[in-house]
Design a protein around this motif. Structure first.
Motif, mmCIF file in Angstrom:
data_model
loop_
_atom_site.group_PDB
_atom_site.id
_atom_site.type_symbol
_atom_site.label_atom_id
_atom_site.label_comp_id
_atom_site.label_asym_id
_atom_site.label_seq_id
_atom_site.Cartn_x
_atom_site.Cartn_y
_atom_site.Cartn_z
ATOM 1 N N VAL A 121 28.641 24.476 -31.257
ATOM 2 C CA VAL A 121 29.615 23.880 -32.162
ATOM 3 C C VAL A 121 30.908 23.694 -31.389
ATOM 4 C CG1 VAL A 121 30.899 24.181 -34.292
ATOM 5 C CG2 VAL A 121 28.544 24.989 -34.130
ATOM 6 N N THR A 122 31.366 22.470 -31.256
ATOM 7 C CA THR A 122 32.552 22.165 -30.462
ATOM 8 C C THR A 122 33.813 22.242 -31.319
ATOM 9 O OG1 THR A 122 32.401 19.802 -30.946
ATOM 10 C CG2 THR A 122 31.155 20.623 -29.043
ATOM 11 N N LEU A 123 34.949 22.135 -30.637
ATOM 12 C CA LEU A 123 36.224 22.120 -31.338
ATOM 13 C C LEU A 123 36.312 20.933 -32.279
ATOM 14 C CD1 LEU A 123 39.068 23.238 -31.790
ATOM 15 C CD2 LEU A 123 39.833 21.892 -29.812
ATOM 16 N N GLN A 124 35.749 19.809 -31.865
ATOM 17 C CA GLN A 124 35.755 18.628 -32.722
ATOM 18 C C GLN A 124 34.963 18.881 -33.993
ATOM 19 O OE1 GLN A 124 37.501 15.765 -32.232
ATOM 20 N NE2 GLN A 124 36.826 15.267 -34.308
ATOM 21 N N THR A 125 33.863 19.644 -33.884
ATOM 22 C CA THR A 125 33.060 19.978 -35.060
ATOM 23 C C THR A 125 33.855 20.828 -36.043
ATOM 24 O OG1 THR A 125 31.085 19.947 -33.673
ATOM 25 C CG2 THR A 125 30.895 20.992 -35.827
ATOM 26 N N VAL A 126 34.581 21.796 -35.484
ATOM 27 C CA VAL A 126 35.418 22.644 -36.335
ATOM 28 C C VAL A 126 36.496 21.818 -37.026
ATOM 29 C CG1 VAL A 126 37.007 24.607 -36.365
ATOM 30 C CG2 VAL A 126 34.973 24.669 -34.913
ATOM 31 N N LEU A 127 37.109 20.908 -36.299
ATOM 32 C CA LEU A 127 38.148 20.051 -36.879
ATOM 33 C C LEU A 127 37.567 19.163 -37.975
ATOM 34 C CD1 LEU A 127 40.174 19.020 -33.684
ATOM 35 C CD2 LEU A 127 40.773 20.721 -35.417
ATOM 36 N N ASN A 128 36.355 18.670 -37.753
ATOM 37 C CA ASN A 128 35.712 17.856 -38.785
ATOM 38 C C ASN A 128 35.489 18.662 -40.058
ATOM 39 O OD1 ASN A 128 35.624 15.655 -37.082
ATOM 40 N ND2 ASN A 128 33.521 16.047 -36.392
ATOM 41 N N ALA A 129 35.072 19.926 -39.880
ATOM 42 C CA ALA A 129 34.848 20.787 -41.043
ATOM 43 C C ALA A 129 36.152 21.008 -41.796
ATOM 44 C CB ALA A 129 34.250 22.123 -40.602
ATOM 45 N N LEU A 130 37.224 21.271 -41.061
ATOM 46 C CA LEU A 130 38.532 21.468 -41.699
ATOM 47 C C LEU A 130 38.987 20.204 -42.419
ATOM 48 C CD1 LEU A 130 40.412 23.521 -38.938
ATOM 49 C CD2 LEU A 130 39.454 24.361 -41.093
ATOM 50 N N ALA A 131 38.702 19.049 -41.808
ATOM 51 C CA ALA A 131 39.090 17.779 -42.433
ATOM 52 C C ALA A 131 38.365 17.581 -43.757
ATOM 53 C CB ALA A 131 38.792 16.619 -41.487
ATOM 54 N N VAL A 132 37.080 17.955 -43.790
ATOM 55 C CA VAL A 132 36.305 17.833 -45.028
ATOM 56 C C VAL A 132 36.896 18.729 -46.115
ATOM 57 C CG1 VAL A 132 34.068 18.312 -46.096
ATOM 58 C CG2 VAL A 132 34.170 17.148 -43.891
ATOM 59 N N LEU A 133 37.245 19.974 -45.755
ATOM 60 C CA LEU A 133 37.792 20.917 -46.736
ATOM 61 C C LEU A 133 39.171 20.474 -47.228
ATOM 62 C CD1 LEU A 133 36.748 24.305 -45.090
ATOM 63 C CD2 LEU A 133 35.639 23.091 -46.984
ATOM 64 N N VAL A 134 40.005 19.971 -46.304
ATOM 65 C CA VAL A 134 41.323 19.488 -46.709
ATOM 66 C C VAL A 134 41.200 18.274 -47.623
ATOM 67 C CG1 VAL A 134 43.461 18.415 -45.879
ATOM 68 C CG2 VAL A 134 42.514 20.404 -44.693
ATOM 69 N N LEU A 135 40.295 17.360 -47.276
ATOM 70 C CA LEU A 135 40.075 16.187 -48.115
ATOM 71 C C LEU A 135 39.593 16.594 -49.506
ATOM 72 C CD1 LEU A 135 39.949 13.122 -48.416
ATOM 73 C CD2 LEU A 135 37.621 13.194 -47.520
ATOM 74 N N ALA A 136 38.711 17.597 -49.576
ATOM 75 C CA ALA A 136 38.227 18.076 -50.869
ATOM 76 C C ALA A 136 39.380 18.628 -51.693
ATOM 77 C CB ALA A 136 37.156 19.142 -50.670
ATOM 78 N N TYR A 137 40.280 19.366 -51.043
ATOM 79 C CA TYR A 137 41.444 19.922 -51.747
ATOM 80 C C TYR A 137 42.334 18.817 -52.301
ATOM 81 C CZ TYR A 137 45.910 22.321 -52.434
ATOM 82 O OH TYR A 137 47.083 22.790 -52.967
ATOM 83 N N VAL A 138 42.592 17.809 -51.477
ATOM 84 C CA VAL A 138 43.454 16.699 -51.907
ATOM 85 C C VAL A 138 42.808 15.936 -53.061
ATOM 86 C CG1 VAL A 138 44.466 14.503 -51.199
ATOM 87 C CG2 VAL A 138 44.549 16.468 -49.658
ATOM 88 N N VAL A 139 41.498 15.675 -52.954
ATOM 89 C CA VAL A 139 40.800 14.940 -54.010
ATOM 90 C C VAL A 139 40.811 15.732 -55.313
ATOM 91 C CG1 VAL A 139 38.543 14.081 -54.753
ATOM 92 C CG2 VAL A 139 39.347 13.631 -52.430
ATOM 93 N N ALA A 140 40.568 17.047 -55.225
ATOM 94 C CA ALA A 140 40.548 17.883 -56.428
ATOM 95 C C ALA A 140 41.918 17.920 -57.093
ATOM 96 C CB ALA A 140 40.093 19.298 -56.075
ATOM 97 N N ARG A 141 42.981 18.079 -56.293
ATOM 98 C CA ARG A 141 44.328 18.110 -56.862
ATOM 99 C C ARG A 141 44.722 16.761 -57.458
ATOM 100 N NH1 ARG A 141 47.779 22.312 -55.467
ATOM 101 N NH2 ARG A 141 49.165 21.248 -56.957
ATOM 102 N N ALA A 142 44.393 15.677 -56.764
ATOM 103 C CA ALA A 142 44.753 14.351 -57.263
ATOM 104 C C ALA A 142 44.001 14.029 -58.550
ATOM 105 C CB ALA A 142 44.455 13.301 -56.191
ATOM 106 N N THR A 143 42.723 14.370 -58.582
ATOM 107 C CA THR A 143 41.932 14.114 -59.787
ATOM 108 C C THR A 143 42.455 14.924 -60.965
ATOM 109 O OG1 THR A 143 39.984 13.714 -58.401
ATOM 110 C CG2 THR A 143 39.612 14.103 -60.747
ATOM 111 N N SER A 144 42.823 16.173 -60.718
ATOM 112 C CA SER A 144 43.374 17.011 -61.778
ATOM 113 C C SER A 144 44.666 16.422 -62.324
ATOM 114 C CB SER A 144 43.616 18.428 -61.256
ATOM 115 O OG SER A 144 42.414 19.046 -60.870
ATOM 116 N N ALA A 145 45.518 15.923 -61.425
ATOM 117 C CA ALA A 145 46.791 15.337 -61.858
ATOM 118 C C ALA A 145 46.559 14.085 -62.705
ATOM 119 C CB ALA A 145 47.648 15.007 -60.642
ATOM 120 N N VAL A 146 45.615 13.257 -62.281
ATOM 121 C CA VAL A 146 45.318 12.028 -63.035
ATOM 122 C C VAL A 146 44.758 12.368 -64.417
ATOM 123 C CG1 VAL A 146 43.837 9.987 -63.120
ATOM 124 C CG2 VAL A 146 44.975 10.614 -60.984
ATOM 125 N N LEU A 147 43.827 13.310 -64.471
ATOM 126 C CA LEU A 147 43.231 13.677 -65.751
ATOM 127 C C LEU A 147 44.245 14.352 -66.673
ATOM 128 C CD1 LEU A 147 39.714 14.989 -64.608
ATOM 129 C CD2 LEU A 147 40.258 12.822 -65.734
#
Length: 291
Positions: A32-58
């Protein structure tokens, strides 16, 4: 040990335990490379942003739909569970590049580790899933749990947030809801029953007091009256005072305290006009203390 090396070792251990690869094949598994770890973090951050934005809209949509707001807020915890669950699945399935059998094995190892080291956190997470499934309350409900009472403003995976009448945000861990009784004042409905009590001197004319309280409730701008939601007023007698209790529904639970204040203000003004006085003894004081 660096994070990429540790993650690669975990992947190799899972692959070996599933019997899918031999020892030499495990050693040749791509790390598992550093790029793989960064990709995983990007997925988790994106999930957080999507969840917060969806909650605000609803939440914004729910504020516009007064009578149907609870049907909208009900979707918020469901969306959060789906977004975060999907993000975790993508991390383990895509980043670690595991097969289905290997993913199950890795989940078992991870669950055992979390169960031993983070059992309180896991209890909160499991509690959040149960709350979403059983729905003992919804976002927007007025609930009492333990010594706290307030409006539910957020149901998260780990905790629930209440806003108390004095505008204080209380964060309650979800696992507490397995051990505490929950009182739900409206159970998903926009309207809510509000009780207003008045303590009167025993010599006061309770018939006039009952009429005043009823009129104050029925003429309030916040009241909600139907055949199924009537206004009721009852009187109870004590040795040193009488209690007049009025019960009525508000059209929107957010008007609970505005309604209580409106009724109390106008009823007390009418009491003064009819010489209806408060008791000389503080309600709740034992008879022995009075004597």
């Amino acid at each position: 040990m660096s994070a990429p090396v540790a993650w690669a070792g975990a992947r190799a251990l899972v692959v070996a335990q599933t019997g899918g690869l031999s020892g030499s094949e495990v050693s040749e598994a791509s790390p598992v490379t550093l790029q793989t770890v960064l990709n995983a973090l990007a997925v988790l951050v994106l999930a957080y942003v999507v969840a917060r934005a969806t909650s605000a809209v609803l939440n914004g949509l729910a504020d516009r739909l007064t009578t149907q707001r609870f049907r909208v807020t009900l979707l918020i915890p469901v969306v959060k569970v789906g977004v975060y669950g999907g993000a975790v699945w993508l991390v383990f399935r895509g980043v670690f590049d595991l097969s289905s059998a290997q993913l199950v094995a890795f989940s078992g190892l991870l669950g055992a580790a979390l169960g031993l080291g983070l059992k309180d956190l896991m209890a909160d997470l499991f509690g959040g899933l149960v709350l979403v499934a059983e729905r003992p309350y919804r976002i927007g409900d007025k609930i009492a749990v333990g010594e706290h009472y307030g409006e539910v403003t957020d149901i998260g995976i780990r905790s629930t947030t209440l806003v108390t009448p004095d505008d204080t945000a209380i964060t309650v861990p979800n696992y507490l809801f397995f051990n505490e009784s929950i009182a739900n004042a409206n159970d998903g409905a926009a309207e809510m029953l509000v009780t207003v009590e008045f303590y009167l001197d025993p010599a006061a004319d309770v018939r006039v007091a009952r009429r005043i309280v009823r009129e104050a409730m029925e003429t309030s701008q916040y009241v909600y009256v139907t055949e199924d939601h009537p206004v009721t007023v009852r009187v109870t007698d004590d040795l040193h005072y009488r209690t007049v209790t009025g019960k009525a529904y508000v059209d929107d639970l957010r008007n609970e305290f505005a309604f209580e204040t409106d009724v109390t203000d106008r009823a007390l003004a009418a009491f003064a006009e009819h010489d209806i006085r408060s008791p000389r003894v503080t309600p709740g004081v034992p008879d022995e203390a009075v004597e």
